[in-house]
Design a protein around this motif. Structure first.
Motif, PDB file in Angstrom:
ATOM      1  N   SER A   1     -39.341 -15.529 -14.204  1.00 18.61           N
ATOM      2  CA  SER A   1     -38.519 -14.785 -13.533  1.00 18.61           C
ATOM      3  C   SER A   1     -37.069 -15.498 -13.259  1.00 18.61           C
ATOM      4  O   SER A   1     -36.065 -14.933 -12.960  1.00 18.61           O
ATOM      5  N   LYS A   2     -37.279 -16.891 -13.226  1.00 17.71           N
ATOM      6  CA  LYS A   2     -36.223 -17.873 -13.209  1.00 17.71           C
ATOM      7  C   LYS A   2     -35.306 -17.616 -14.371  1.00 17.71           C
ATOM      8  O   LYS A   2     -34.136 -18.013 -14.337  1.00 17.71           O
ATOM      9  N   GLN A   3     -35.881 -17.403 -15.603  1.00 19.24           N
ATOM     10  CA  GLN A   3     -35.053 -17.315 -16.803  1.00 19.24           C
ATOM     11  C   GLN A   3     -34.813 -15.846 -17.087  1.00 19.24           C
ATOM     12  O   GLN A   3     -33.947 -15.825 -18.125  1.00 19.24           O
ATOM     13  N   LEU A   4     -35.110 -14.898 -16.367  1.00 19.35           N
ATOM     14  CA  LEU A   4     -34.654 -13.569 -16.923  1.00 19.35           C
ATOM     15  C   LEU A   4     -33.276 -13.282 -17.010  1.00 19.35           C
ATOM     16  O   LEU A   4     -32.684 -12.457 -17.617  1.00 19.35           O
ATOM     17  N   HIS A   5     -32.486 -13.937 -16.096  1.00 20.79           N
ATOM     18  CA  HIS A   5     -30.954 -13.911 -16.279  1.00 20.79           C
ATOM     19  C   HIS A   5     -30.210 -14.025 -17.909  1.00 20.79           C
ATOM     20  O   HIS A   5     -29.484 -13.673 -18.113  1.00 20.79           O
ATOM     21  N   ILE A   6     -31.106 -14.898 -18.386  1.00 13.82           N
ATOM     22  CA  ILE A   6     -30.832 -15.055 -19.907  1.00 13.82           C
ATOM     23  C   ILE A   6     -30.805 -13.875 -20.621  1.00 13.82           C
ATOM     24  O   ILE A   6     -30.010 -13.704 -21.457  1.00 13.82           O
ATOM     25  N   LEU A   7     -31.955 -13.160 -20.531  1.00 10.22           N
ATOM     26  CA  LEU A   7     -32.148 -11.781 -21.103  1.00 10.22           C
ATOM     27  C   LEU A   7     -31.090 -10.776 -20.435  1.00 10.22           C
ATOM     28  O   LEU A   7     -30.525  -9.722 -21.313  1.00 10.22           O
ATOM     29  N   HIS A   8     -30.815 -10.820 -19.084  1.00  9.21           N
ATOM     30  CA  HIS A   8     -30.140  -9.738 -18.689  1.00  9.21           C
ATOM     31  C   HIS A   8     -28.559  -9.754 -18.873  1.00  9.21           C
ATOM     32  O   HIS A   8     -28.149  -8.762 -18.942  1.00  9.21           O
ATOM     33  N   LYS A   9     -28.368 -10.817 -19.037  1.00  6.40           N
ATOM     34  CA  LYS A   9     -26.895 -11.048 -19.483  1.00  6.40           C
ATOM     35  C   LYS A   9     -26.608 -10.427 -20.917  1.00  6.40           C
ATOM     36  O   LYS A   9     -25.331 -10.050 -21.154  1.00  6.40           O
ATOM     37  N   ASP A  10     -27.542 -10.147 -21.795  1.00  2.00           N
ATOM     38  CA  ASP A  10     -27.302  -9.536 -22.875  1.00  2.00           C
ATOM     39  C   ASP A  10     -27.936  -8.091 -23.031  1.00  2.00           C
ATOM     40  O   ASP A  10     -28.130  -7.507 -23.978  1.00  2.00           O
ATOM     41  N   GLY A  11     -28.288  -7.505 -21.775  1.00  2.00           N
ATOM     42  CA  GLY A  11     -28.749  -6.109 -21.746  1.00  2.00           C
ATOM     43  C   GLY A  11     -30.209  -6.223 -22.018  1.00  2.00           C
ATOM     44  O   GLY A  11     -30.679  -4.798 -22.484  1.00  2.00           O
ATOM     45  N   GLY A  12     -31.041  -7.177 -21.837  1.00  2.00           N
ATOM     46  CA  GLY A  12     -32.353  -7.234 -22.373  1.00  2.00           C
ATOM     47  C   GLY A  12     -33.176  -7.302 -21.001  1.00  2.00           C
ATOM     48  O   GLY A  12     -32.708  -7.642 -20.011  1.00  2.00           O
TER      49      GLY A  12
END
Length: 90
Positions: free
Chosen positions: A18-29
């Motif tokens: 959950s701490k790393q989800l921002h990496i995916l979210h910033k690209d629409g994933g």
């Protein structure tokens, strides 16, 4: 050998991811946590990440790296394109 059962790893793994989800979210994933078997974390990449050619790099060099640092160096992560149905067959 990982000194934790798969059940003991579930919450720490979810917190680390959950701490790393921002990496995916910033690209629409995003990702769906499927479970853990024998110290291998299974997820299904969703959204833009499901078809991105760089998704394996993100998975290994970002998400797996943090799982190893946060929890245990022998953890690994695998994307199952077939989702929960594929996980149940393992």
């Amino acid at each position: 050998m990982i000194p934790f059962s798969d059940d003991e790893l579930i919450e720490p793994v979810k917190q680390s991811l959950s701490k790393q989800l921002h990496i995916l979210h910033k690209d629409g994933g995003d990702l769906e946590f499927l479970g853990i078997k024998s110290g291998i974390v299974y997820v299904q990449l969703t959204g833009a990440c499901s078809s991105c050619i760089a998704s394996n790099t993100t998975l290994k060099h970002s998400l797996e790296k943090h799982l190893k640092l946060d929890i245990h160096p022998e953890l690994s992560i695998v994307n199952l394109r077939g989702g929960i149905n594929e996980f149940k067959k393992l």
